[in-house]
Design an enzyme around this catalytic site. Structure first.
Site, PDB file in Angstrom:
ATOM      1  N   ARG A   1       2.219  37.316 -42.663  1.00  0.00           N
ATOM      2  CA  ARG A   1       3.119  38.441 -42.903  1.00  0.00           C
ATOM      3  C   ARG A   1       4.056  38.725 -41.726  1.00  0.00           C
ATOM      4  NH1 ARG A   1      -2.066  41.883 -44.732  1.00  0.00           N
ATOM      5  NH2 ARG A   1      -3.003  40.243 -43.466  1.00  0.00           N
TER       6      ARG A   1
ATOM      7  N   ARG B   1      43.346  30.186   6.519  1.00  0.00           N
ATOM      8  CA  ARG B   1      44.321  30.450   5.448  1.00  0.00           C
ATOM      9  C   ARG B   1      45.700  30.133   6.002  1.00  0.00           C
ATOM     10  NH1 ARG B   1      43.503  36.805   6.546  1.00  0.00           N
ATOM     11  NH2 ARG B   1      45.145  36.994   8.105  1.00  0.00           N
TER      12      ARG B   1
ATOM     13  N   ALA C   1      40.048  37.985   6.423  1.00  0.00           N
ATOM     14  CA  ALA C   1      40.116  38.126   4.969  1.00  0.00           C
ATOM     15  C   ALA C   1      40.837  36.934   4.359  1.00  0.00           C
ATOM     16  CB  ALA C   1      40.849  39.419   4.631  1.00  0.00           C
TER      17      ALA C   1
ATOM     18  N   ARG D   1      18.815  38.198  -8.545  1.00  0.00           N
ATOM     19  CA  ARG D   1      18.032  37.187  -9.266  1.00  0.00           C
ATOM     20  C   ARG D   1      16.910  36.672  -8.387  1.00  0.00           C
ATOM     21  NH1 ARG D   1      22.403  33.048 -10.195  1.00  0.00           N
ATOM     22  NH2 ARG D   1      20.653  31.779 -10.865  1.00  0.00           N
TER      23      ARG D   1
ATOM     24  N   TYR E   1     -10.944  42.037 -34.063  1.00  0.00           N
ATOM     25  CA  TYR E   1      -9.835  41.233 -34.570  1.00  0.00           C
ATOM     26  C   TYR E   1      -8.727  41.226 -33.517  1.00  0.00           C
ATOM     27  CZ  TYR E   1     -11.945  41.358 -39.248  1.00  0.00           C
ATOM     28  OH  TYR E   1     -12.779  41.214 -40.330  1.00  0.00           O
TER      29      TYR E   1
ATOM     30  N   ASN F   1      27.780  27.558  -2.986  1.00  0.00           N
ATOM     31  CA  ASN F   1      26.503  26.926  -2.655  1.00  0.00           C
ATOM     32  C   ASN F   1      26.253  25.652  -3.438  1.00  0.00           C
ATOM     33  OD1 ASN F   1      26.300  28.432  -5.028  1.00  0.00           O
ATOM     34  ND2 ASN F   1      24.095  28.655  -4.808  1.00  0.00           N
TER      35      ASN F   1
ATOM     36  N   LYS G   1       0.209  35.057 -34.647  1.00  0.00           N
ATOM     37  CA  LYS G   1       0.344  36.518 -34.563  1.00  0.00           C
ATOM     38  C   LYS G   1      -0.118  37.082 -33.222  1.00  0.00           C
ATOM     39  CE  LYS G   1      -2.247  39.040 -37.391  1.00  0.00           C
ATOM     40  NZ  LYS G   1      -2.577  39.732 -38.650  1.00  0.00           N
TER      41      LYS G   1
ATOM     42  N   TYR H   1      29.432  36.921  -4.764  1.00  0.00           N
ATOM     43  CA  TYR H   1      28.297  36.080  -5.119  1.00  0.00           C
ATOM     44  C   TYR H   1      27.692  35.532  -3.837  1.00  0.00           C
ATOM     45  CZ  TYR H   1      25.367  32.249  -6.431  1.00  0.00           C
ATOM     46  OH  TYR H   1      24.287  31.417  -6.545  1.00  0.00           O
TER      47      TYR H   1
ATOM     48  N   THR I   1     -11.867  35.487 -42.398  1.00  0.00           N
ATOM     49  CA  THR I   1     -12.521  36.088 -41.227  1.00  0.00           C
ATOM     50  C   THR I   1     -14.020  35.752 -41.176  1.00  0.00           C
ATOM     51  OG1 THR I   1     -12.620  38.125 -42.530  1.00  0.00           O
ATOM     52  CG2 THR I   1     -10.898  37.984 -40.868  1.00  0.00           C
TER      53      THR I   1
HETATM   54  C1  UD1 Z   1      -8.873  42.635 -42.149  1.00  0.00           C
HETATM   55  C2  UD1 Z   1     -10.109  43.053 -42.960  1.00  0.00           C
HETATM   56  C3  UD1 Z   1      -9.824  44.406 -43.603  1.00  0.00           C
HETATM   57  C4  UD1 Z   1      -9.493  45.436 -42.526  1.00  0.00           C
HETATM   58  C5  UD1 Z   1      -8.307  44.951 -41.650  1.00  0.00           C
HETATM   59  C6  UD1 Z   1      -8.178  45.859 -40.460  1.00  0.00           C
HETATM   60  C7  UD1 Z   1     -11.159  40.994 -43.783  1.00  0.00           C
HETATM   61  C8  UD1 Z   1     -11.365  40.103 -44.934  1.00  0.00           C
HETATM   62  N1  UD1 Z   1     -10.391  42.074 -43.985  1.00  0.00           N
HETATM   63  O1  UD1 Z   1      -7.810  42.427 -43.057  1.00  0.00           O
HETATM   64  O2  UD1 Z   1     -10.979  44.861 -44.319  1.00  0.00           O
HETATM   65  O3  UD1 Z   1      -9.154  46.672 -43.136  1.00  0.00           O
HETATM   66  O4  UD1 Z   1      -8.566  43.625 -41.151  1.00  0.00           O
HETATM   67  O5  UD1 Z   1      -7.067  45.487 -39.671  1.00  0.00           O
HETATM   68  O6  UD1 Z   1     -11.690  40.735 -42.726  1.00  0.00           O
HETATM   69  N2  UD1 Z   1      -8.480  35.382 -38.533  1.00  0.00           N
HETATM   70  C9  UD1 Z   1      -9.058  34.223 -38.081  1.00  0.00           C
HETATM   71  N3  UD1 Z   1      -9.326  33.231 -38.965  1.00  0.00           N
HETATM   72  C10 UD1 Z   1      -9.071  33.362 -40.296  1.00  0.00           C
HETATM   73  C11 UD1 Z   1      -8.490  34.561 -40.756  1.00  0.00           C
HETATM   74  C12 UD1 Z   1      -8.207  35.561 -39.850  1.00  0.00           C
HETATM   75  O7  UD1 Z   1      -9.310  34.059 -36.893  1.00  0.00           O
HETATM   76  O8  UD1 Z   1      -9.382  32.412 -41.036  1.00  0.00           O
HETATM   77  C13 UD1 Z   1      -8.158  36.444 -37.556  1.00  0.00           C
HETATM   78  C14 UD1 Z   1      -6.667  36.736 -37.488  1.00  0.00           C
HETATM   79  O9  UD1 Z   1      -6.057  35.945 -36.483  1.00  0.00           O
HETATM   80  C15 UD1 Z   1      -6.638  38.215 -37.166  1.00  0.00           C
HETATM   81  C16 UD1 Z   1      -7.950  38.764 -37.706  1.00  0.00           C
HETATM   82  O10 UD1 Z   1      -8.766  37.647 -37.953  1.00  0.00           O
HETATM   83  O11 UD1 Z   1      -6.583  38.444 -35.772  1.00  0.00           O
HETATM   84  C17 UD1 Z   1      -7.772  39.575 -38.974  1.00  0.00           C
HETATM   85  O12 UD1 Z   1      -7.146  38.796 -39.970  1.00  0.00           O
HETATM   86  P1  UD1 Z   1      -6.053  39.404 -40.955  1.00  0.00           P
HETATM   87  O13 UD1 Z   1      -5.585  38.317 -41.820  1.00  0.00           O
HETATM   88  O14 UD1 Z   1      -5.073  40.194 -40.226  1.00  0.00           O
HETATM   89  O15 UD1 Z   1      -6.957  40.391 -41.847  1.00  0.00           O
HETATM   90  P2  UD1 Z   1      -6.429  41.685 -42.647  1.00  0.00           P
HETATM   91  O16 UD1 Z   1      -5.815  41.240 -43.912  1.00  0.00           O
HETATM   92  O17 UD1 Z   1      -5.641  42.535 -41.750  1.00  0.00           O
HETATM   93 MG    MG Z   2      -4.903  42.305 -39.872  1.00  0.00          MG
END
Ligand code: UD1
Ligand code: MG
Length: 472
Positions: free
Chosen positions: A17, A444, A427, A337, A104, A390, A24, A370, A82
């Site tokens: 998304r 000059r 100058a 810089r 997460y 330079n 992400k 400069y 997840t």
């Molecule tokens: C998830 C929860 C949801 C909760 C929300 C809160 C699940 C199924 N759902 O949804 O209940 O309300 O978070 O923010 O867990 N990730 C992995 N491997 C994967 C999938 C995801 O490492 O295969 C990681 C992602 O990188 C991310 C985190 O898990 O950091 C959450 O994944 P995301 O897809 O954002 O879950 P949500 O749809 O937000």
């Molecule tokens: Mg999420």
């Protein structure tokens, strides 16, 4: 700090998304990537060797961002949800006793204090797991918490697959859990692919544990904004704003005056001393450190730089990788810089650029210059329009200017060249050869004066027709 606590950070997803080519958790809020924020929070609770990040998408880049923290990594080669992400570290972690927190990687605002409460609550309750829940303004997209009469969790139902009645529930899953480690590993493999998305949802573990006769407690948290999970760029901007606000508020409480704080952007690691004033729309970024009694002008941007005390940055000045000592002033509309170094009370004015240049104590370059690859002593005056040449198209060369030198306006200093201490450059000179100490260099052509020429031209021109007069 507990030594019986394991923390797993899920960071393998792409984040569809976000509509990005970048994973992400590599997106930034408050001047740090999301994964850095979450790792920093985890480090406040558990030993680095008991923290594991699950990586997959752009695993090497994610790893590189947080490798310095000394944490471990598990690879989830294919992102099947997840639940599957946690399964991918089963082998590495299942032997560890105690409790296991799952975080997460897309929930960076979480405070260590909240996490501490979660762990304490879990240990005290004797539950199989405790889940932080909250009521955000808009629960769309989140998993809904299904609770029994005691407020304990029966299940978590993902928004995508929830019925209209379930969607009406306002209490959501934050995605932050603390498990009894043995029970998590015992039951984790019972998670089945979701019939709709085919993903293995970690959230299904709640129903599994409940079904096996265990209590799954919820820990309602009133500060919903702290639990904001970032799934798209609108949420990223909202979280960035929270970090920015937290940072400027902390600075103000610590004695920094910030005018129109909502317009000022300060990265997490930036330090600012007391009685410094930050004007509207200024940005202090990266590892910048600002001393006491400074003033950062409106619209100035300072990155990875060190400003000592009493430094004055006038509006609309850009500074990066620079060092500015006590009482120096820069701008307006100046650019410092990499490798620019201004010693005490030096001054750089409008439309002056410094790169790999040291400007000595009380030296001044007031306008339109400069100065690159130059070493300039103390008490030097650099006239308006002075340029160090330079670069000859192949290599960079140095300009060395001794103390108390006076460089007249519009001088062109062709490097490598050295101006001895106390010397004068007239100058408009083009200086290609070394100037000895205390000498005057003129480079000059001599001025020619033709007495009465202009008057004669004016008088002669009166007799000419309109068009040819314009051409002369
Ligand atoms: C998830 C929860 C949801 C909760 C929300 C809160 C699940 C199924 N759902 O949804 O209940 O309300 O978070 O923010 O867990 N990730 C992995 N491997 C994967 C999938 C995801 O490492 O295969 C990681 C992602 O990188 C991310 C985190 O898990 O950091 C959450 O994944 P995301 O897809 O954002 O879950 P949500 O749809 O937000
Ligand atoms: Mg999420």
């Amino acid at each position: 700090m507990r030594d019986d606590l394991t923390i797993v950070i899920l960071a393998a997803g792409l984040g569809t998304r976000m509509k990005s080519r970048k994973a992400k958790v590599l997106h930034e809020a408050g001047g740090l990537t999301l994964i850095e924020h979450v790792v920093q929070t985890a480090l406040q609770l558990a030993l680095p060797e008991r923290i594991v990040a699950v990586v997959g998408h752009q695993a090497d880049e994610v790893r590189a961002k947080v490798a310095g923290a000394g944490i471990g990594f598990c690879v989830q080669a294919e992102q099947l949800g997840t639940g599957h992400a946690v399964m991918s570290c089963r082998e590495a972690l299942a032997h560890l006793p105690g409790h296991l927190v799952v975080l997460y990687g897309d929930t960076p605002l979480l405070a260590a204090e909240t996490l501490r409460r979660l762990v304490a609550r879990q240990i005290a309750s004797g539950a199989a797991a405790t889940v932080i829940t909250t009521e955000p303004g808009d629960p769309t997209g989140y998993g809904r918490a299904i609770t029994d009469d005691h407020g304990d969790l029966v299940a978590i139902v993902e928004h995508k697959v929830a019925t209209p009645e379930q969607r009406a529930i306002r209490q959501i899953n934050s995605g932050i859990y603390c498990f009894r480690a043995d029970l998590l590993w015992k039951h984790l493999l019972e998670i089945r692919p979701n019939p709709v998305s085919k993903e293995l949802y970690l959230t299904d573990i709640v129903e599994i544990l409940h079904g096996a006769g265990y209590k799954v407690a919820s820990m309602p948290h009133t500060e919903a904004s702290e639990l904001l999970g970032i799934n798209n760029r609108i949420e990223l901007a909202a979280v960035d704003e929270v970090f920015r606000r937290r940072k400027v508020e902390q600075l103000m409480l610590d004695g920094v005056t910030i005018q129109k704080p909502a317009t000022v952007m300060v990265d997490a690691a930036v330090r600012v001393g007391v009685d410094t004033v930050v004007e509207p729309f200024a940005q202090l970024l990266g590892s910048t450190a600002v001393g006491t009694d400074c003033r950062i002008g409106a619209g100035a941007i300072v990155r990875d730089s060190r400003l000592a005390d009493g430094v004055r940055i006038w509006p609309y000045t850009l500074i990066s990788d620079a060092v500015i000592e006590d009482g120096a002033s820069v701008g307006p509309f100046a650019r410092l810089r990499e490798g620019a170094h201004m010693e005490r009370e030096a001054h750089v004015g409008n439309f002056v650029e410094l790169k790999q240049t040291k400007l000595g104590r009380r030296s001044k370059s007031g306008h339109l210059s400069y100065l690159g690859d130059a070493e300039i002593g103390a008490g030097v005056n650099i006239g308006a329009g002075t340029i160090t040449c330079n670069y000859d198209g192949v290599r960079k060369s140095k300009t060395i200017i001794g103390s108390q030198v006076f460089v007249g306006s519009n001088a062109t200093l062709v490097a490598p060249v050295e101006l001895g201490g106390g010397s004068y450059v007239a100058a408009g000179s083009v200086i290609t050869d070394a100037v000895p100490a205390d000498a005057l260099a003129l480079g000059r052509s001599r001025q020619v004066v033709k007495e009465g020429w202009a008057k004669r031209r004016r008088e002669g021109a009166k007799a000419l027709p309109e068009v040819s007069r314009l051409r002369t």
